[in-house]
Design a protein around this motif. Structure first.
Motif, PDB file in Angstrom:
ATOM      1  N   SER A 253     -34.047  67.439 -55.875  1.00 41.60           N
ATOM      2  CA  SER A 253     -32.820  67.153 -56.704  1.00 41.60           C
ATOM      3  C   SER A 253     -31.928  68.302 -56.477  1.00 41.60           C
ATOM      4  O   SER A 253     -32.322  69.520 -56.738  1.00 41.60           O
ATOM      5  CB  SER A 253     -33.329  67.430 -58.136  1.00 41.60           C
ATOM      6  N   VAL A 254     -30.692  67.730 -56.037  1.00 39.93           N
ATOM      7  CA  VAL A 254     -29.358  68.895 -55.622  1.00 39.93           C
ATOM      8  C   VAL A 254     -28.497  68.424 -56.870  1.00 39.93           C
ATOM      9  O   VAL A 254     -28.549  69.121 -57.529  1.00 39.93           O
ATOM     10  CB  VAL A 254     -29.160  68.735 -54.153  1.00 39.93           C
ATOM     11  N   LEU A 255     -27.523  67.549 -56.419  1.00 42.36           N
ATOM     12  CA  LEU A 255     -26.751  66.973 -57.404  1.00 42.36           C
ATOM     13  C   LEU A 255     -27.447  66.302 -58.322  1.00 42.36           C
ATOM     14  O   LEU A 255     -27.076  66.296 -59.531  1.00 42.36           O
ATOM     15  CB  LEU A 255     -25.458  66.356 -56.967  1.00 42.36           C
ATOM     16  N   ALA A 256     -28.326  65.428 -58.055  1.00 41.58           N
ATOM     17  CA  ALA A 256     -29.186  64.590 -58.890  1.00 41.58           C
ATOM     18  C   ALA A 256     -30.231  64.279 -57.916  1.00 41.58           C
ATOM     19  O   ALA A 256     -30.529  64.351 -56.917  1.00 41.58           O
ATOM     20  CB  ALA A 256     -28.267  63.428 -59.194  1.00 41.58           C
ATOM     21  N   ARG A 257     -31.155  63.792 -58.619  1.00 41.88           N
ATOM     22  CA  ARG A 257     -32.475  63.138 -57.898  1.00 41.88           C
ATOM     23  C   ARG A 257     -31.886  61.653 -57.129  1.00 41.88           C
ATOM     24  O   ARG A 257     -31.171  61.114 -57.655  1.00 41.88           O
ATOM     25  CB  ARG A 257     -33.312  62.509 -58.657  1.00 41.88           C
ATOM     26  N   SER A 258     -32.656  61.516 -56.213  1.00 42.68           N
ATOM     27  CA  SER A 258     -32.190  60.387 -55.160  1.00 42.68           C
ATOM     28  C   SER A 258     -32.048  59.260 -55.746  1.00 42.68           C
ATOM     29  O   SER A 258     -30.980  58.345 -55.330  1.00 42.68           O
ATOM     30  CB  SER A 258     -33.095  60.218 -54.034  1.00 42.68           C
ATOM     31  N   HIS A 259     -32.880  58.836 -56.627  1.00 42.11           N
ATOM     32  CA  HIS A 259     -32.770  57.569 -57.393  1.00 42.11           C
ATOM     33  C   HIS A 259     -31.410  57.114 -58.157  1.00 42.11           C
ATOM     34  O   HIS A 259     -30.848  56.230 -58.133  1.00 42.11           O
ATOM     35  CB  HIS A 259     -34.091  56.882 -57.940  1.00 42.11           C
ATOM     36  N   GLU A 260     -30.965  58.286 -58.692  1.00 38.37           N
ATOM     37  CA  GLU A 260     -29.845  58.340 -59.462  1.00 38.37           C
ATOM     38  C   GLU A 260     -28.570  58.344 -58.354  1.00 38.37           C
ATOM     39  O   GLU A 260     -27.581  57.454 -58.726  1.00 38.37           O
ATOM     40  CB  GLU A 260     -29.596  59.781 -60.134  1.00 38.37           C
ATOM     41  N   LEU A 261     -28.827  58.877 -57.148  1.00 42.22           N
ATOM     42  CA  LEU A 261     -27.517  58.939 -56.527  1.00 42.22           C
ATOM     43  C   LEU A 261     -27.289  57.535 -55.557  1.00 42.22           C
ATOM     44  O   LEU A 261     -26.228  57.353 -55.252  1.00 42.22           O
ATOM     45  CB  LEU A 261     -27.940  59.994 -55.046  1.00 42.22           C
ATOM     46  N   VAL A 262     -28.463  56.804 -55.657  1.00 42.32           N
ATOM     47  CA  VAL A 262     -28.503  55.439 -54.955  1.00 42.32           C
ATOM     48  C   VAL A 262     -27.514  54.550 -55.715  1.00 42.32           C
ATOM     49  O   VAL A 262     -26.708  53.885 -55.452  1.00 42.32           O
ATOM     50  CB  VAL A 262     -29.476  54.779 -54.848  1.00 42.32           C
ATOM     51  N   ALA A 263     -27.819  54.787 -57.175  1.00 41.45           N
ATOM     52  CA  ALA A 263     -27.022  53.777 -58.175  1.00 41.45           C
ATOM     53  C   ALA A 263     -25.542  54.299 -58.317  1.00 41.45           C
ATOM     54  O   ALA A 263     -24.632  53.637 -58.028  1.00 41.45           O
ATOM     55  CB  ALA A 263     -27.475  53.731 -59.447  1.00 41.45           C
ATOM     56  N   TYR A 264     -25.323  55.686 -57.996  1.00 40.55           N
ATOM     57  CA  TYR A 264     -23.866  56.065 -58.220  1.00 40.55           C
ATOM     58  C   TYR A 264     -23.337  55.936 -56.887  1.00 40.55           C
ATOM     59  O   TYR A 264     -22.018  55.736 -57.005  1.00 40.55           O
ATOM     60  CB  TYR A 264     -24.240  57.802 -58.177  1.00 40.55           C
ATOM     61  N   ALA A 265     -23.876  55.853 -55.602  1.00 44.41           N
ATOM     62  CA  ALA A 265     -23.179  55.626 -54.518  1.00 44.41           C
ATOM     63  C   ALA A 265     -22.395  54.341 -54.373  1.00 44.41           C
ATOM     64  O   ALA A 265     -21.395  54.104 -53.955  1.00 44.41           O
ATOM     65  CB  ALA A 265     -23.947  55.811 -53.452  1.00 44.41           C
ATOM     66  N   ARG A 266     -23.175  53.360 -55.301  1.00 46.61           N
ATOM     67  CA  ARG A 266     -22.503  52.035 -55.328  1.00 46.61           C
ATOM     68  C   ARG A 266     -21.689  51.793 -56.432  1.00 46.61           C
ATOM     69  O   ARG A 266     -20.603  51.017 -56.400  1.00 46.61           O
ATOM     70  CB  ARG A 266     -23.670  51.027 -55.462  1.00 46.61           C
ATOM     71  N   LEU A 267     -21.923  52.553 -57.468  1.00 50.53           N
ATOM     72  CA  LEU A 267     -21.194  52.160 -58.879  1.00 50.53           C
ATOM     73  C   LEU A 267     -20.232  52.722 -59.264  1.00 50.53           C
ATOM     74  O   LEU A 267     -19.445  52.669 -60.355  1.00 50.53           O
ATOM     75  CB  LEU A 267     -22.329  51.857 -60.086  1.00 50.53           C
ATOM     76  N   GLY A 268     -20.266  54.217 -58.690  1.00 55.95           N
ATOM     77  CA  GLY A 268     -19.376  55.162 -59.300  1.00 55.95           C
ATOM     78  C   GLY A 268     -19.915  55.922 -60.154  1.00 55.95           C
ATOM     79  O   GLY A 268     -21.129  55.926 -60.403  1.00 55.95           O
ATOM     80  N   ALA A 269     -18.970  56.778 -61.059  1.00 55.55           N
ATOM     81  CA  ALA A 269     -19.608  57.257 -62.172  1.00 55.55           C
ATOM     82  C   ALA A 269     -20.079  56.579 -63.289  1.00 55.55           C
ATOM     83  O   ALA A 269     -19.980  56.722 -64.442  1.00 55.55           O
ATOM     84  CB  ALA A 269     -18.495  58.327 -62.753  1.00 55.55           C
ATOM     85  N   VAL A 270     -21.396  56.084 -63.201  1.00 57.11           N
ATOM     86  CA  VAL A 270     -22.043  55.264 -63.925  1.00 57.11           C
ATOM     87  C   VAL A 270     -22.901  56.401 -64.918  1.00 57.11           C
ATOM     88  O   VAL A 270     -23.303  57.384 -64.198  1.00 57.11           O
ATOM     89  CB  VAL A 270     -23.066  54.250 -63.208  1.00 57.11           C
ATOM     90  N   GLY A 271     -23.195  56.026 -66.085  1.00 55.48           N
ATOM     91  CA  GLY A 271     -23.858  57.024 -66.966  1.00 55.48           C
ATOM     92  C   GLY A 271     -25.299  57.097 -66.311  1.00 55.48           C
ATOM     93  O   GLY A 271     -25.936  56.042 -66.072  1.00 55.48           O
ATOM     94  N   ARG A 272     -25.914  58.168 -66.361  1.00 56.08           N
ATOM     95  CA  ARG A 272     -27.184  58.498 -65.578  1.00 56.08           C
ATOM     96  C   ARG A 272     -28.021  58.078 -66.571  1.00 56.08           C
ATOM     97  O   ARG A 272     -29.224  57.505 -66.290  1.00 56.08           O
ATOM     98  CB  ARG A 272     -27.304  60.180 -65.402  1.00 56.08           C
ATOM     99  N   GLN A 273     -27.961  57.934 -67.611  1.00 57.73           N
ATOM    100  CA  GLN A 273     -29.023  57.206 -68.901  1.00 57.73           C
ATOM    101  C   GLN A 273     -29.104  55.862 -68.591  1.00 57.73           C
ATOM    102  O   GLN A 273     -30.221  55.204 -68.614  1.00 57.73           O
ATOM    103  CB  GLN A 273     -28.784  57.493 -70.090  1.00 57.73           C
ATOM    104  N   LYS A 274     -27.801  55.075 -68.152  1.00 57.80           N
ATOM    105  CA  LYS A 274     -27.979  53.832 -67.690  1.00 57.80           C
ATOM    106  C   LYS A 274     -28.986  53.510 -66.494  1.00 57.80           C
ATOM    107  O   LYS A 274     -29.551  52.407 -66.334  1.00 57.80           O
ATOM    108  CB  LYS A 274     -26.526  53.248 -67.632  1.00 57.80           C
TER     109      LYS A 274
END
Length: 401
Positions: free
Chosen positions: A54-75
């Motif tokens: 985990s650097v900026l976030a864990r990888s599974h979070e980064l995968v969603a972020y990369a496609r959706l932008g600033a999506v809420g991490r709880q989502k």
């Protein structure tokens, strides 16, 4: 429109056409990819790789972020771990989050583990006792069953950890949620919907349906790409060959001119060939475990980008940094960032552009990606450390500093 091939003909694609189909399939081109949020992203991708780093976030979070932008991490977390279950954890390309509807498709792998009766370690005699404990007291974490390690190196697992992971491999228990970063294990019959448990698929049926999912997620894929996505062993790879040839996967043959000869023959979802990929390209940093780049040979073939995770490389031998994130912009991989976080500052420890990308053209997308990532993780400042002198000025201006 990409014209479908006639009977007995194979559609020819240029490298650029193949690349754009791949980007759309992976959710990086066009508005359609953002519809449905993180749950739809998981279904589109078929598998999201997990990793402990985990650097900026864990990888599974980064995968969603990369496609959706600033999506809420709880989502994002709810898309993966929810009640009732939307997903489960299992072995695909690696340890992955997988849509719950795909539970029946991994029966071939569960059977393999049952027959193998080994999981990196010998399966302990206590496995029946651990299963009974889950049955009576579940859901449980490793803490509840005696702890994960014996106190030595990371691979020195306790017998209870070996047992519960073997039960996970064989499908007796399942992980559909986590507490913090700890898996929560429960009886499969309690967590997986009954109609999915009732499906009884042969190995060939499993491989055929998974290949269709992998082909749709990858956009355009060679046989080697499909094998890598699913990490098929030799017997299952032979099943894949038969399924591709007899049409059981639903994928159609294509040929990509300009790809190396052994990789030119590929497969695609017919739906991906019906329309030209159009829309806005996503500009973003990618997790090194993102399915767009997790296969090094494919990443080099599609993007001309030599991708390597250096987290496990000795520090003095790293070229690009500990957790280097490729920079996607304009449908191409144009640079790399090794990020960190210090308080409310996103730190780019090392940044660079690929050969042929001028500082004037690359600085803007790089700054855009850095600022968006900073905002997503709650940072209000960006600091760049190691940078090529020719890029330093344009990047300074683009960052607004």
């Amino acid at each position: 429109m990409l014209l479908p091939p006639g009977a007995g003909m194979t559609l020819a694609l240029s490298p650029d056409e193949a690349r754009r189909i791949i980007l759309r399939a992976q959710g990086f081109l066009g508005a359609e990819a953002r519809r449905g949020g993180a749950p739809a992203t998981l279904r589109r991708l078929g598998a999201v790789q997990l990793d402990t780093i985990s650097v900026l976030a864990r990888s599974h979070e980064l995968v969603a972020y990369a496609r959706l932008g600033a999506v809420g991490r709880q989502k994002v977390e709810r898309a993966y771990w929810d009640d009732p279950a939307r997903a489960f954890e299992y072995w695909c390309h690696a340890a992955c989050i997988l849509p719950i509807d795909d539970w029946p498709l991994y029966a071939f792998r569960r059977r393999y583990y049952r027959d193998r009766k080994f999981r990196w370690h010998d399966v302990p005699d206590s496995v029946d006792k651990i299963l009974q404990l889950v049955r009576e007291s579940g859901p449980v974490t490793t803490t509840d069953i005696g702890g994960a390690k014996n106190g030595g190196p990371w691979w020195d697992w306790s017998d209870s950890k070996i047992a519960i992971e073997w039960l996970l491999d064989t499908g007796e228990v399942v992980c559909t949620r986590r507490v913090g970063w700890r898996r929560v294990y429960d009886l499969t019959e309690r967590a997986v919907p009954a109609h999915l448990l009732a499906e009884d698929l042969s190995d060939a049926e499993c491989v055929a349906r998974l290949a269709r999912i992998a082909g749709r997620a990858l956009g355009v894929a060679t046989r080697a790409d499909l094998v890598d996505f699913l990490r098929l062993k030799a017997p299952e790879a032979l099943l894949l060959d038969r399924c591709l040839l007899d049409g059981a996967t639903g994928l159609v043959p294509v040929r990509v001119s300009g790809w190396p000869e052994r990789s030119a023959a590929a497969w695609a979802d017919p739906a991906a060939l019906e329309t030209e990929p159009r829309g806005r390209h996503r500009t973003t940093l990618l997790s090194p475990f993102d399915s767009l780049v997790w296969d090094r040979a494919r990443t080099l073939r599609v993007f001309g980008f030599n991708h390597r995770l250096e987290a496990y490389v000795p520090k003095d031998k790293r070229v690009h940094g500990y957790f280097t994130m490729p920079l996607l912009a304009g449908g191409r991989l144009i640079g790399r960032v090794d990020p960190a976080r210090e308080g409310s500052t996103l730190v780019a420890r090392q940044v660079g552009l690929e050969p042929g990308v001028s500082p004037g053209k690359g600085a803007g997308p790089l700054a855009e990606a850095l600022w968006e990532a900073a905002g997503w993780v709650g940072c209000d400042a960006v600091r760049v450390e190691q940078v090529d002198p020719l890029l330093a000025g344009p990047l300074h201006d683009a960052l607004g500093r």
